[in-house]
Design a protein around this motif. Structure first.
Motif, mmCIF file in Angstrom:
data_model
loop_
_atom_site.group_PDB
_atom_site.id
_atom_site.type_symbol
_atom_site.label_atom_id
_atom_site.label_comp_id
_atom_site.label_asym_id
_atom_site.label_seq_id
_atom_site.Cartn_x
_atom_site.Cartn_y
_atom_site.Cartn_z
ATOM 1 N N ALA A 458 0.822 -1.216 0.000
ATOM 2 C CA ALA A 458 0.000 0.000 0.000
ATOM 3 C C ALA A 458 0.854 1.264 0.000
ATOM 4 N N ALA A 459 2.007 1.207 0.674
ATOM 5 C CA ALA A 459 2.850 2.404 0.771
ATOM 6 C C ALA A 459 3.811 2.544 -0.402
ATOM 7 N N TYR A 460 3.904 1.525 -1.241
ATOM 8 C CA TYR A 460 4.857 1.568 -2.347
ATOM 9 C C TYR A 460 4.687 2.792 -3.261
ATOM 10 N N PRO A 461 3.445 3.097 -3.759
ATOM 11 C CA PRO A 461 3.308 4.230 -4.690
ATOM 12 C C PRO A 461 3.746 5.558 -4.085
ATOM 13 N N ARG A 462 3.483 5.757 -2.777
ATOM 14 C CA ARG A 462 3.859 7.021 -2.149
ATOM 15 C C ARG A 462 5.363 7.114 -1.924
ATOM 16 N N VAL A 463 5.964 6.018 -1.570
ATOM 17 C CA VAL A 463 7.395 6.029 -1.241
ATOM 18 C C VAL A 463 8.262 5.878 -2.487
ATOM 19 N N THR A 466 6.308 5.433 -9.280
ATOM 20 C CA THR A 466 5.934 4.515 -10.372
ATOM 21 C C THR A 466 6.546 3.121 -10.215
ATOM 22 N N PRO A 467 7.823 2.964 -9.927
ATOM 23 C CA PRO A 467 8.359 1.603 -9.733
ATOM 24 C C PRO A 467 7.627 0.839 -8.641
ATOM 25 N N GLY A 468 7.241 1.515 -7.558
ATOM 26 C CA GLY A 468 6.504 0.854 -6.491
ATOM 27 C C GLY A 468 5.141 0.398 -6.938
ATOM 28 N N ARG A 469 4.441 1.247 -7.716
ATOM 29 C CA ARG A 469 3.116 0.893 -8.219
ATOM 30 C C ARG A 469 3.199 -0.313 -9.169
ATOM 31 N N LEU A 756 11.578 -4.421 -5.657
ATOM 32 C CA LEU A 756 10.388 -4.208 -4.826
ATOM 33 C C LEU A 756 9.395 -5.350 -4.983
ATOM 34 N N GLU A 757 9.274 -5.870 -6.188
ATOM 35 C CA GLU A 757 8.400 -7.035 -6.382
ATOM 36 C C GLU A 757 8.922 -8.228 -5.588
ATOM 37 N N SER A 758 10.239 -8.437 -5.600
ATOM 38 C CA SER A 758 10.844 -9.539 -4.854
ATOM 39 C C SER A 758 10.609 -9.380 -3.355
#
Length: 833
Positions: A458-463, A466-469, A756-758
């Protein structure tokens, strides 16, 4: 189709090598365990064939109580040797003495200790089993011969003065001989002349057993029957040498069976975890080659041929993995032998190689690989030929509803069995229930993947923007794949977490027990096996500042048809101060035949104050003891306290459990004074309450560390699974990654997306595994409350560390796939169909 299979294996070398490595690790554990235990078995066979050589019949007392080393045991009178020697067919009858004796090295420490036995025997000049390598055999008081390994560890040679610890006062002796004992697997051997051995280890005029050599032409069975007819007591028995050797081998076989089973359990876990990786890899390979497989169907290949082609690849992977695993297993066996040698159990010689490790290595490696690849192979065969004319081919996927229903049923069944196990049906039932819950959650993992991964990311896009999303979307794209990859890590972490919850609970329970029952200032125990407490107690009592010394003796007797353990002491009333013994009813005055029992024992055996209990001691003697009092449960004292005169009447060498020492003022100086008082008694250590806690907790920590190290292999395999999945995923998304690079995504952003996916996949497996492990640990703690594990403790800090470690594993596992993704040529990637 064979050519197609070989071509596909060659075309996917790296991916299949990673899959094969998962097979290698699992097979290595199986092969290493079997090679190592075969080596142990061969060494014991050599030892027993040597030590039992020439023994046609053994005469011995019938064992009354299964006692520990050094405990009192029935003996034979010396007069029986002459009786047996006159039996027709007897070439020689020799009385043997055996007991506890340990050499003190030049460093002041007792050689040996916990583990292999410390043997004291009589020296028989006619015995060729232990030939003299230097010096001579002992011929009088104050002389000993010791085995070569013990001499090396103690730093002693012929002519050196040394101390020997026995159950009585420590003996000052001269080493007059060094014998070749072959390999006693870490045991120590100290030989005295026969008269001295009887006096120190048994008592004058007594033997532990009598060995008989037969005249030529007389069979062991015939001689045994002749000797049985002259035995003066039904408490004596005669057995053939063949049976004696078989008994020795049987005892060792039990030990080796335990070691083999324990190690194979971890091997099975590793193989099981590896099966997830194999299944995942072949599923992804089939999905990526769906158009290729459809073309094979279009040009005339049958479904059976396509299935065989994919299974042929699995056989190739299994063959390579099993062969490499067998070689790695030999290396593991070498490490295990080195570990045992370091612990004092010298195996000697080289490794033993039999057909079993080879057979089981290939059986396990091939079967697991083929079974794990079977469903992907069947799925490949269902691709229709017409799919070859389409640009994209979607593999047929079953609904998750079936998986959710089956997983829910298995989990519910496991929960029911856990409830029954906690209700008193047994720990075995609880274990089956926990295993079913693990399996059920693994089946439900694809269903759980979407909500859990979405929450974790959930926090990936904010932190990470785009790579997190994109990383979150990639992990959610194929929940089956994410779940299969994470499940391998889940199983390993669930087991590690469960063990840590159990160990934390054990340490908390021990701390509570020590606080409640350890009321003395110091406790003196033996670092080795046994000691006689009478003389050390007198020495401690004379130390400055000591107010009270309570000597506790350890013993066993048979009561009600079962072997029971007890402690004996001269003044049971002193235990109230030394061990917080709380009397519930009756009196602590035991006289000569009194017995105290704790409240649970009294309830389970129907005892009350005044009850008479018939008992039989290890020496064969019987007595009737009376229940003088009942006390509250006390872990330090145990369940029974016997009057000391009743115990001493049935042993010549009383065995000490501990000395409980109360002083006027506890402190470093007082403790050092007690230690100086015991300087003449090597192997005795003085501990205060904190020392006792620390010692026991260190033992628990060492055991947990060993289990965690063995389970770490499954976590390594899980990390390989993440690498494999990400590597295949990068290939699968080559065109997609090329398009991202074409519209402005940098190499750094591409690497970050893969990492991040890993981390998401690893965190998903860690969250499920830690949650399952906590539940399992709590369940087993509740089931074992009656056995002293009465405090629940969840090591939150340790578990948080595991979660962080899982994220690190995710980062490390993504290094190579992320590097490959960032190095993709943009134009070629866009052109990929």
């Amino acid at each position: 189709m064979l050519k197609v299979t070989v071509r596909n294996l060659v075309a996917h070398k790296i991916r299949l090598a990673l899959t094969a490595f998962a097979v290698v690790l699992g097979v290595a554990f199986v092969a290493g365990t079997l090679v190592f235990t075969d080596t142990m078995g061969r060494q014991f066979d050599r030892l027993f064939s040597r030590t039992g050589k020439g023994v046609a019949v053994q005469v011995r007392p019938k064992k009354v109580v299964e006692s520990e080393e050094g405990a009192a045991a029935p003996t034979l009178p010396a007069s029986l040797v002459a009786v047996v020697g006159r039996v027709p067919g007897v070439a020689r009858a020799h009385g043997e003495v055996s007991g506890f004796a340990a050499i003190v090295g030049r460093d002041g420490k007792v050689v040996g200790g916990s583990g292999p036995p410390q043997l004291g025997v009589d020296w028989d000049p006619a015995d060729r089993n232990f030939p003299i390598k230097a010096g001579r055999g002992p011929s009088g008081p104050g002389e000993v011969a010791i085995d070569r390994q013990t001499a090396g560890k103690a730093g002693l040679g012929v002519g050196d003065r040394a101390r020997v610890v026995i159950q009585g006062p420590t003996q000052l002796v001269t080493v007059v001989g060094i014998v070749d004992s072959g390999s006693l697997m870490g045991a120590t051997l100290t030989a005295f002349d026969q008269g001295t051995a009887q006096r120190l280890l048994l008592r004058p005029g007594r033997f532990s057993d009598i060995t008989v050599a037969a005249r030529p032409g007389v069979s062991e069975t015939v001689l045994r029957d002749r000797i049985r007819r002259v035995l003066p007591s039904p408490d004596y028995e005669a057995i053939t040498g063949a049976k004696l050797r078989e008994e020795n081998k049987s005892q060792v076989a039990t030990i080796m069976s335990f070691i083999r089973t324990a190690l194979l359990i971890f091997a099975v876990i590793s193989v099981f975890v590896g099966a997830f990786i194999i299944f995942n890899t072949f599923s992804m390979l089939v999905a990526q080659r769906s158009r290729e497989l459809a073309l094979l169907r279009a040009v005339g290949s049958s479904r059976r041929q396509v299935t065989r082609a994919v299974l042929g690849e699995a056989i190739g992977v299994g063959l390579v993995g099993s062969t490499a695993g067998l070689g790695a297993g030999v290396g593991l066996a070498v490490l295990l032998r080195a570990l045992f040698n370091a612990l004092g159990a010298d195996l000697g010689g080289g490794l033993a190689f039999t057909y079993r490790p080879v057979l089981w290595s290939y059986a396990v490696g091939m079967v697991v690989t083929v079974v794990a690849a079977y469903l992907p192979a069947r799925r490949a065969a269902r691709i229709p030929p017409v799919a070859a004319m389409r640009d994209d081919v979607a593999m047929p996927q079953r609904s998750l509803r079936i998986r959710m229903t089956a997983g829910s049923l298995v989990t519910a069944a496991g929960a029911v069995l856990c409830g029954l196990g906690l209700g008193g049906s047994g720990a075995a039932l609880l274990g089956v229930g926990v295993a079913l819950v693990f399996l059920g959650v693994a089946m439900l993992a694809p269903v759980l993947a979407r909500p859990v991964v979405r929450a974790l990311g959930a926090a990936y896009p904010r932190v990470f923007r785009t790579p997190g999303r994109l990383a979150t979307q990639n992990a959610l794209r194929n929940p089956r794949r994410t779940a299969a990859t994470a499940s391998a890590l889940m199983i390993g972490l669930a087991l590690v977490t469960g063990i840590n919850v159990m160990s934390a609970s054990a340490k908390a329970s021990i701390t509570r027990q020590v606080d409640r029952s350890f009321a003395a200032d110091y406790m003196v125990t033996a670092a080795g096996r046994v000691f006689s407490p009478a003389e050390p107690a007198k020495a401690v009592q004379a130390a400055a500042g000591v107010e009270q010394v309570t000597a506790l003796y350890a013993g066993r007797f048979v009561a009600g048809g079962k072997t029971r353990s007890f402690v004996a002491t001269e003044r049971p009333a002193d235990l109230r101060r030394a061990a917080r013994l709380s009397l519930v009813s009756g009196s602590a005055e035991l006289g000569a035949d009194g017995l105290l029992v704790d409240r649970p024992t009294a309830a389970s055996e129907g005892l009350r104050v005044g009850s008479a209990v018939g008992v039989r001691f290890p020496d064969g003697g019987s007595a009737s003891v009376r229940v003088a009092g009942i006390y509250a449960r006390n872990p330090l004292v145990g369940s029974r306290v016997l009057a000391l005169p009743a115990y001493l009447a049935h042993t010549d060498h009383p065995t000490g459990a501990a000395l409980m020492v109360n002083v006027a003022k506890a402190g470093t100086a007082t403790k050092q004074g007690v230690e100086r008082a015991l300087s003449a008694y090597p192997g005795l250590k003085v501990q205060d309450q904190s020392d006792v806690k620390r010692s026991v907790q260190q033992g628990v920590d060492q055991f947990v560390l060993l289990l965690t190290a063995l389970l770490a292999l499954s976590i390594v395999i899980a990390a390989l699974g993440i690498i494999n999945t990400l590597a295949l995923s990068v290939i699968e998304r080559t065109r997609e990654i090329g398009l991202l690079r074409a519209i402005g995504t940098s190499r750094r952003q591409t690497r970050r997306m893969i990492r991040l996916e890993s981390v998401l996949i690893a965190a998903f497996g860690a969250v499920l595994g830690i949650a399952l492990g906590v539940v399992a640990g709590i369940a087993f703690q509740r089931a074992l409350r009656g056995q002293g594990l009465n405090v629940l403790s969840v090591p939150v800090t340790t578990l948080a560390g595991y979660l962080v470690l899982s994220a690190v594993i995710g980062v490390l596992a993504a290094l190579w796939p992320a590097w490959r993704a960032s190095r993709i040529d943009v134009l070629r990637a866009i052109a990929v169909e």
